[in-house]
Motif scaffolding. Structure first.
Motif, PDB file in Angstrom:
ATOM      1  N   PRO A  72       0.811  -1.160  -0.048  1.00  9.98           N
ATOM      2  CA  PRO A  72      -0.011  -0.009   0.058  1.00  9.98           C
ATOM      3  C   PRO A  72       0.728   1.351   0.122  1.00  9.98           C
ATOM      4  CG  PRO A  72      -0.056  -1.137   2.257  1.00  9.98           C
ATOM      5  CD  PRO A  72       0.843  -1.943   1.262  1.00  9.98           C
ATOM      6  N   VAL A  73       0.322   2.392  -0.896  1.00 14.01           N
ATOM      7  CA  VAL A  73       1.318   3.565  -0.892  1.00 14.01           C
ATOM      8  C   VAL A  73       0.092   4.576  -0.613  1.00 14.01           C
ATOM      9  CG1 VAL A  73       2.586   5.009  -2.225  1.00 14.01           C
ATOM     10  CG2 VAL A  73       2.741   2.630  -2.700  1.00 14.01           C
ATOM     11  N   PRO A  74       0.175   5.120   0.726  1.00 13.53           N
ATOM     12  CA  PRO A  74      -0.806   6.387   0.858  1.00 13.53           C
ATOM     13  C   PRO A  74      -0.296   7.538   0.561  1.00 13.53           C
ATOM     14  CG  PRO A  74       0.491   5.919   2.837  1.00 13.53           C
ATOM     15  CD  PRO A  74       0.916   4.588   1.934  1.00 13.53           C
ATOM     16  N   VAL A  75      -1.020   8.396  -0.140  1.00 16.54           N
ATOM     17  CA  VAL A  75      -0.368   9.926  -0.528  1.00 16.54           C
ATOM     18  C   VAL A  75      -0.787  10.796   0.294  1.00 16.54           C
ATOM     19  CG1 VAL A  75      -0.361  11.431  -2.331  1.00 16.54           C
ATOM     20  CG2 VAL A  75      -0.537   8.811  -3.215  1.00 16.54           C
ATOM     21  N   PRO A  76      -0.119  11.579   1.283  1.00 14.67           N
ATOM     22  CA  PRO A  76      -0.369  12.138   2.071  1.00 14.67           C
ATOM     23  C   PRO A  76      -0.478  13.779   1.706  1.00 14.67           C
ATOM     24  CG  PRO A  76       2.126  11.974   2.546  1.00 14.67           C
ATOM     25  CD  PRO A  76       1.477  11.091   1.305  1.00 14.67           C
ATOM     26  N   LEU A  77      -1.767  14.388   1.625  1.00 15.56           N
ATOM     27  CA  LEU A  77      -2.125  15.842   1.152  1.00 15.56           C
ATOM     28  C   LEU A  77      -2.623  16.449   2.238  1.00 15.56           C
ATOM     29  CD1 LEU A  77      -3.811  14.703  -2.175  1.00 15.56           C
ATOM     30  CD2 LEU A  77      -1.578  15.435  -1.963  1.00 15.56           C
ATOM     31  N   ASP A  78      -2.301  16.170   3.671  1.00 15.55           N
ATOM     32  CA  ASP A  78      -2.922  17.113   4.478  1.00 15.55           C
ATOM     33  C   ASP A  78      -2.266  18.323   4.757  1.00 15.55           C
ATOM     34  OD1 ASP A  78      -4.619  14.975   5.231  1.00 15.55           O
ATOM     35  OD2 ASP A  78      -3.119  13.999   6.712  1.00 15.55           O
ATOM     36  N   GLY A  79      -0.890  18.443   4.608  1.00 16.46           N
ATOM     37  CA  GLY A  79      -0.207  19.544   4.629  1.00 16.46           C
ATOM     38  C   GLY A  79      -0.680  20.700   3.503  1.00 16.46           C
ATOM     39  N   GLU A 122     -10.265  21.645   0.293  1.00 18.52           N
ATOM     40  CA  GLU A 122     -10.412  20.169   0.518  1.00 18.52           C
ATOM     41  C   GLU A 122      -9.763  19.496  -0.879  1.00 18.52           C
ATOM     42  OE1 GLU A 122     -12.075  17.122   3.007  1.00 18.52           O
ATOM     43  OE2 GLU A 122     -12.557  19.288   3.072  1.00 18.52           O
ATOM     44  N   LEU A 123      -8.653  18.763  -0.552  1.00 16.77           N
ATOM     45  CA  LEU A 123      -8.053  17.858  -1.685  1.00 16.77           C
ATOM     46  C   LEU A 123      -8.383  16.372  -1.735  1.00 16.77           C
ATOM     47  CD1 LEU A 123      -4.176  19.544  -1.285  1.00 16.77           C
ATOM     48  CD2 LEU A 123      -6.254  19.949  -3.121  1.00 16.77           C
ATOM     49  N   PRO A 124      -8.138  15.711  -2.868  1.00 18.17           N
ATOM     50  CA  PRO A 124      -8.492  14.460  -2.864  1.00 18.17           C
ATOM     51  C   PRO A 124      -7.692  13.512  -1.831  1.00 18.17           C
ATOM     52  CG  PRO A 124      -7.494  15.128  -4.742  1.00 18.17           C
ATOM     53  CD  PRO A 124      -7.592  16.417  -4.123  1.00 18.17           C
ATOM     54  N   GLU A 125      -8.419  12.486  -1.640  1.00 15.90           N
ATOM     55  CA  GLU A 125      -7.863  11.381  -0.730  1.00 15.90           C
ATOM     56  C   GLU A 125      -7.259  10.325  -1.859  1.00 15.90           C
ATOM     57  OE1 GLU A 125     -10.281   9.891   2.169  1.00 15.90           O
ATOM     58  OE2 GLU A 125     -10.792  11.805   2.954  1.00 15.90           O
ATOM     59  N   VAL A 126      -6.019  10.170  -1.840  1.00 16.47           N
ATOM     60  CA  VAL A 126      -5.303   9.261  -2.870  1.00 16.47           C
ATOM     61  C   VAL A 126      -4.618   8.034  -1.850  1.00 16.47           C
ATOM     62  CG1 VAL A 126      -3.856   8.994  -4.665  1.00 16.47           C
ATOM     63  CG2 VAL A 126      -5.217  11.091  -4.461  1.00 16.47           C
ATOM     64  N   GLU A 127      -4.916   6.886  -2.526  1.00 14.33           N
ATOM     65  CA  GLU A 127      -4.328   5.582  -1.963  1.00 14.33           C
ATOM     66  C   GLU A 127      -3.827   4.875  -2.986  1.00 14.33           C
ATOM     67  OE1 GLU A 127      -6.535   3.716   0.981  1.00 14.33           O
ATOM     68  OE2 GLU A 127      -6.530   5.357   2.268  1.00 14.33           O
ATOM     69  N   GLY A 128      -2.865   4.348  -2.910  1.00 14.95           N
ATOM     70  CA  GLY A 128      -2.425   3.356  -4.278  1.00 14.95           C
ATOM     71  C   GLY A 128      -1.959   1.957  -3.625  1.00 14.95           C
ATOM     72  N   GLU A 129      -1.725   0.995  -4.581  1.00 17.34           N
ATOM     73  CA  GLU A 129      -1.196  -0.035  -4.291  1.00 17.34           C
ATOM     74  C   GLU A 129      -0.103  -0.610  -5.439  1.00 17.34           C
ATOM     75  OE1 GLU A 129      -4.324  -2.993  -4.383  1.00 17.34           O
ATOM     76  OE2 GLU A 129      -4.853  -2.661  -2.416  1.00 17.34           O
ATOM     77  N   LEU A 130       1.159  -0.786  -5.121  1.00 13.65           N
ATOM     78  CA  LEU A 130       2.131  -1.495  -6.056  1.00 13.65           C
ATOM     79  C   LEU A 130       2.318  -2.681  -5.594  1.00 13.65           C
ATOM     80  CD1 LEU A 130       4.669   1.588  -5.908  1.00 13.65           C
ATOM     81  CD2 LEU A 130       3.084   1.321  -7.542  1.00 13.65           C
ATOM     82  N   PRO A 131       2.271  -3.533  -6.943  1.00  9.16           N
ATOM     83  CA  PRO A 131       2.372  -4.937  -6.877  1.00  9.16           C
ATOM     84  C   PRO A 131       3.939  -5.408  -7.006  1.00  9.16           C
ATOM     85  CG  PRO A 131       1.817  -4.404  -9.060  1.00  9.16           C
ATOM     86  CD  PRO A 131       1.828  -3.117  -8.298  1.00  9.16           C
ATOM     87  N   VAL A 132       4.058  -6.475  -6.151  1.00 10.86           N
ATOM     88  CA  VAL A 132       5.326  -6.976  -6.058  1.00 10.86           C
ATOM     89  C   VAL A 132       5.521  -8.180  -7.128  1.00 10.86           C
ATOM     90  CG1 VAL A 132       6.903  -8.245  -4.578  1.00 10.86           C
ATOM     91  CG2 VAL A 132       5.451  -6.659  -3.615  1.00 10.86           C
ATOM     92  N   PRO A 133       6.349  -8.100  -8.060  1.00  9.73           N
ATOM     93  CA  PRO A 133       6.554  -9.233  -9.168  1.00  9.73           C
ATOM     94  C   PRO A 133       7.131 -10.318  -8.434  1.00  9.73           C
ATOM     95  CG  PRO A 133       7.862  -7.366  -9.624  1.00  9.73           C
ATOM     96  CD  PRO A 133       7.276  -7.014  -8.387  1.00  9.73           C
ATOM     97  N   LYS A 134       6.821 -11.515  -9.059  1.00 14.17           N
ATOM     98  CA  LYS A 134       7.118 -12.774  -8.734  1.00 14.17           C
ATOM     99  C   LYS A 134       7.645 -13.452  -9.900  1.00 14.17           C
ATOM    100  CE  LYS A 134       4.031 -12.497  -4.524  1.00 14.17           C
ATOM    101  NZ  LYS A 134       2.801 -12.791  -4.397  1.00 14.17           N
ATOM    102  N   PRO A 135       8.851 -13.705  -9.826  1.00 15.67           N
ATOM    103  CA  PRO A 135       9.246 -14.667 -11.271  1.00 15.67           C
ATOM    104  C   PRO A 135       8.973 -16.394 -10.925  1.00 15.67           C
ATOM    105  CG  PRO A 135      11.295 -14.015  -9.860  1.00 15.67           C
ATOM    106  CD  PRO A 135      10.304 -13.325  -9.250  1.00 15.67           C
ATOM    107  N   GLY A 136       8.471 -16.915 -11.859  1.00 11.90           N
ATOM    108  CA  GLY A 136       8.292 -18.264 -11.842  1.00 11.90           C
ATOM    109  C   GLY A 136       9.384 -19.278 -12.079  1.00 11.90           C
ATOM    110  N   ALA A 137       9.308 -20.402 -12.292  1.00 13.45           N
ATOM    111  CA  ALA A 137      10.265 -21.467 -12.674  1.00 13.45           C
ATOM    112  C   ALA A 137       9.733 -21.463 -14.358  1.00 13.45           C
ATOM    113  CB  ALA A 137      10.084 -22.662 -12.149  1.00 13.45           C
TER     114      ALA A 137
END
Length: 171
Positions: free
Chosen positions: A34-41, A49-64
């Protein structure tokens, strides 16, 4: 150094190593970070009022990779350079933008929710064949000459991304 001091130090180091190993395991097993984007400041500085933004970055997993397949009549295996499978995900985002007094007296919002989607991919591969045929019994066990063959195994990407767009009361 006394033997009791050495034993105590070894026990402490073993405990620390076990704690570090146990703490690292759940982070490595996570599918997305999870990647929160702090915009409170910025809200305080701009006085709005600014938008609330949250993101998710995937973790790549190599296979065989699937190993080479030997085919009768060929000198080299069918997949000389096998395709490498990679499973991961597309990044996700949750965005809520306030819309002042559009749908009423309260702050309403427009929202986009695009969760992280699974992504499966195969890297390109290569298939080659030598310019000689397999040894033939009719030709005294000698291979015959033939045209060399080369083929590129195309990459594959599979995913089903989804997103929800909505408007509602409150933030």
């Amino acid at each position: 150094m006394k033997s009791t001091t050495r034993r105590t130090l070894a026990a402490v180091l073993t405990g620390v190593a076990a704690a570090v190993g146990a703490a690292a395991t759940p982070a490595a097993a996570a599918a997305a970070v999870p990647v929160p984007v702090p915009l409170d400041g910025a809200e305080t500085a701009l006085g709005m009022e600014l938008p609330e933004v949250e993101g998710e970055l995937p973790v790549p997993k190599p296979g065989a990779p699937e190993g080479p397949r030997y085919v009768e009549g060929r000198l080299l295996p069918e997949r000389t350079l096998p395709q490498l499978p990679v499973s991961s995900g597309l990044p996700g985002v949750d965005l809520r933008q306030p819309l002042p007094r559009v749908l009423g007296d309260e702050f309403d919002h427009a929202a986009v929710d695009a969760p992280a989607a699974d992504l499966r991919a195969l890297a390109p591969g290569l298939s080659l064949d030598a310019p000689l045929s397999a040894p033939d019994g009719d030709g005294f066990g000698l291979p015959a000459a033939k045209l060399p063959q080369a083929g590129v195994l195309s990459p594959v990407v599979q995913s089903v991304p989804t997103a929800d767009l909505g408007v509602g009361p409150g933030l």
